[in-house]
Design an enzyme around this catalytic site. Structure first.
Site, PDB file in Angstrom:
ATOM      1  N   HIS A 219      -5.446  -4.754  -2.282  1.00  0.00           N
ATOM      2  CA  HIS A 219      -5.144  -3.298  -1.569  1.00  0.00           C
ATOM      3  C   HIS A 219      -6.629  -3.047  -1.041  1.00  0.00           C
ATOM      4  CE1 HIS A 219      -4.453   0.908  -1.712  1.00  0.00           C
ATOM      5  NE2 HIS A 219      -3.060   0.673  -1.673  1.00  0.00           N
TER       6      HIS A 219
ATOM      7  N   ASP B 252      -6.578  -4.850 -10.872  1.00  0.00           N
ATOM      8  CA  ASP B 252      -5.950  -3.809 -10.144  1.00  0.00           C
ATOM      9  C   ASP B 252      -4.561  -3.867 -10.849  1.00  0.00           C
ATOM     10  OD1 ASP B 252      -4.317  -2.154  -8.673  1.00  0.00           O
ATOM     11  OD2 ASP B 252      -5.160  -2.825  -6.701  1.00  0.00           O
TER      12      ASP B 252
ATOM     13  N   GLN C 241       0.609  -2.224  -9.715  1.00  0.00           N
ATOM     14  CA  GLN C 241       1.987  -2.605  -9.417  1.00  0.00           C
ATOM     15  C   GLN C 241       2.419  -3.405 -10.592  1.00  0.00           C
ATOM     16  OE1 GLN C 241       3.741  -1.708  -6.864  1.00  0.00           O
ATOM     17  NE2 GLN C 241       2.291  -0.939  -5.722  1.00  0.00           N
TER      18      GLN C 241
ATOM     19  N   LYS D  72       3.337   5.623 -10.096  1.00  0.00           N
ATOM     20  CA  LYS D  72       3.996   4.175 -10.007  1.00  0.00           C
ATOM     21  C   LYS D  72       5.023   4.082 -10.964  1.00  0.00           C
ATOM     22  CE  LYS D  72       0.846   2.609  -6.480  1.00  0.00           C
ATOM     23  NZ  LYS D  72       1.388   3.092  -5.111  1.00  0.00           N
TER      24      LYS D  72
ATOM     25  N   CYS E  84      -1.672  -0.668   3.177  1.00  0.00           N
ATOM     26  CA  CYS E  84      -3.318  -0.592   2.846  1.00  0.00           C
ATOM     27  C   CYS E  84      -3.515  -1.873   2.578  1.00  0.00           C
ATOM     28  CB  CYS E  84      -3.344   0.297   1.377  1.00  0.00           C
ATOM     29  SG  CYS E  84      -3.200   1.952   1.988  1.00  0.00           S
TER      30      CYS E  84
END
Length: 414
Positions: free
Chosen positions: A131, A208, A211, A234, A372
């Protein structure tokens, strides 16, 4: 959570769980909302909404700045949320810096850890599927330090090329930044194995996790990374929430990213003594209500059980893949062996934005664009894709309705 939603050790009543989410009762363009955009932001259960509302109605005060009752209540609720998050990801609360989300968290690591350490000749290693939030901060740091960025590729099916990644882990590499789960492809990367290989080579790792946390059990201690960043909105929490986890020795050595109130122990004009981590990195008034709401989201997900959440979403993903396979002209991006419930796709002859616009007229919310992830779009040779991203509160009926809407829209664009 609705007490009828689940019973410990038994199957979850997913229809009752769905009833916990007020927004899903909406209609859009005269049709029941079909929300397939959870990779963008997750919907909020009633318990989270009520927790935020209750804070503002009954407890609203600043944290760590007052001895009166409201201030003590706000501080305890805020720090209680930190403790809940720490348990949720299996780390110590003092290693968890609360912030506005993954973007801020990665910038914090970039400017407080990497910027003082990197120098010309050093390399920051990233992957093709990152991302922008795990690319741009490192570009800015590289420009200021003289370090360079190298990129590990992926296979056509959307998996990391692990052989190439490990070959790229040369002595010059000081940091590896990698996504746990791709927001475009749904690919679940073997971050534990990757971090083990990086650690053997003396390379720091930043994961990261935006998600990952909403969809599967994440044990940061078991992963073995140096930094782990994640976003609250999220995972059923409010916007403007999230955290950076970092190893204690890193937090102790890192200078503050921002200066101001709360992050100090004593201020004089001839110098300042900073607070202990994690407060050293939390300047100013935080998003108190938001993080208390995120604590409520953790309670909700814990009650469901993340193994139950993941299993439910895998069922829905399998169903969605079956339905899409029946539709001519659909191209799927990302078919890695291990995937989260994210499907990026295009329909032959149709632009992604046209698809999303016409689907919205059917009450269907999907994401369209580059997500993104410009470098990933360039890899596949497309400007944009549509993305259907599922969550545990979706249903099999919605999967079938989505497929029917896509067939209808495809016919309009033919």
């Amino acid at each position: 959570m609705n007490q009828m939603s689940m019973t410990a050790g038994k199957a979850v009543d997913w229809s009752a769980v769905r009833g916990d989410f007020p927004l899903l009762e909406r209609q859009v363009n005269g049709r029941p909302l079909l929300y397939f955009d959870s990779a963008n932001t997750g919907q909020k259960p009633r318990s989270v909404i009520e927790t935020v509302d209750d804070f503002y109605r009954r407890h609203n005060a600043n944290v760590s700045r007052a001895v009166h009752t409201l201030g003590s209540e706000a501080t305890e609720a805020y720090e209680g949320a930190r403790r809940k998050l720490a348990r949720f990801v299996n780390v110590h609360p003092d290693e968890l810096v609360l912030c506005s989300g993954t973007t801020f968290a990665i910038n914090l690591a970039a400017y407080s850890w990497a910027l003082p350490r990197l120098q010309p000749g050093d390399v920051i290693l990233l992957t093709q599927m990152e991302h922008h939030a795990n690319i741009v901060p490192w570009q800015l740091v590289a420009q200021r330090t003289g370090a360079t960025i190298e990129v590990a590729g992926i296979t056509p099916d959307g998996a990391l090329d692990l052989d190439a990644l490990y070959a790229a882990m040369t002595p010059e590499v000081k940091l590896l930044g990698v996504t746990h789960v791709s927001n475009v492809l749904g690919t679940v990367n073997p971050v534990r194995e990757i971090c083990r290989e990086a650690r053997r080579r003396g390379i720091a790792t930043l994961i990261d996790g935006s998600q990952a946390l909403p969809h599967r059990k994440v044990d940061i201690a078991a992963i073995g990374c140096d930094f782990y960043a994640f976003t609250g909105h999220k995972m059923c929490g409010p916007t403007g929430t999230g955290a950076l986890w970092a190893r204690k020795e890193h937090l102790a050595a890192m200078p503050p990213f921002l200066g101001g109130g709360e992050m100090i122990r004593e201020v004089r004009f001839d110098g300042t003594v900073f607070n202990d981590p994690p407060h050293k990195f939390e300047a100013g008034t935080p998003n108190i209500a938001g993080h208390i709401g995120l604590g409520a989201a953790v309670d909700y997900l814990d009650a469901l059980g993340m193994s139950q959440v993941e299993a439910r979403e895998m069922e829905l993903l399998a169903h969605l893949n079956e339905e899409l396979a029946r539709i001519d002209g659909v191209r799927i991006f990302g078919n890695a062996e291990e995937k989260a419930a994210v499907v990026s796709f295009l329909v032959e002859g149709a632009h992604a934005h046209d698809l999303a616009t016409l689907l919205d007229l059917e009450g269907v919310a999907v994401r369209s664009g580059h997500h993104c992830a410009h470098p990933l779009m360039h890899f596949y040779g497309v400007a944009a894709t549509c993305r259907a991203s599922l969550a545990f509160y979706n249903t099999h009926d919605e999967v079938e309705r989505f497929a029917a809407a896509l067939v209808k829209v495809r016919g309009l664009l033919a």
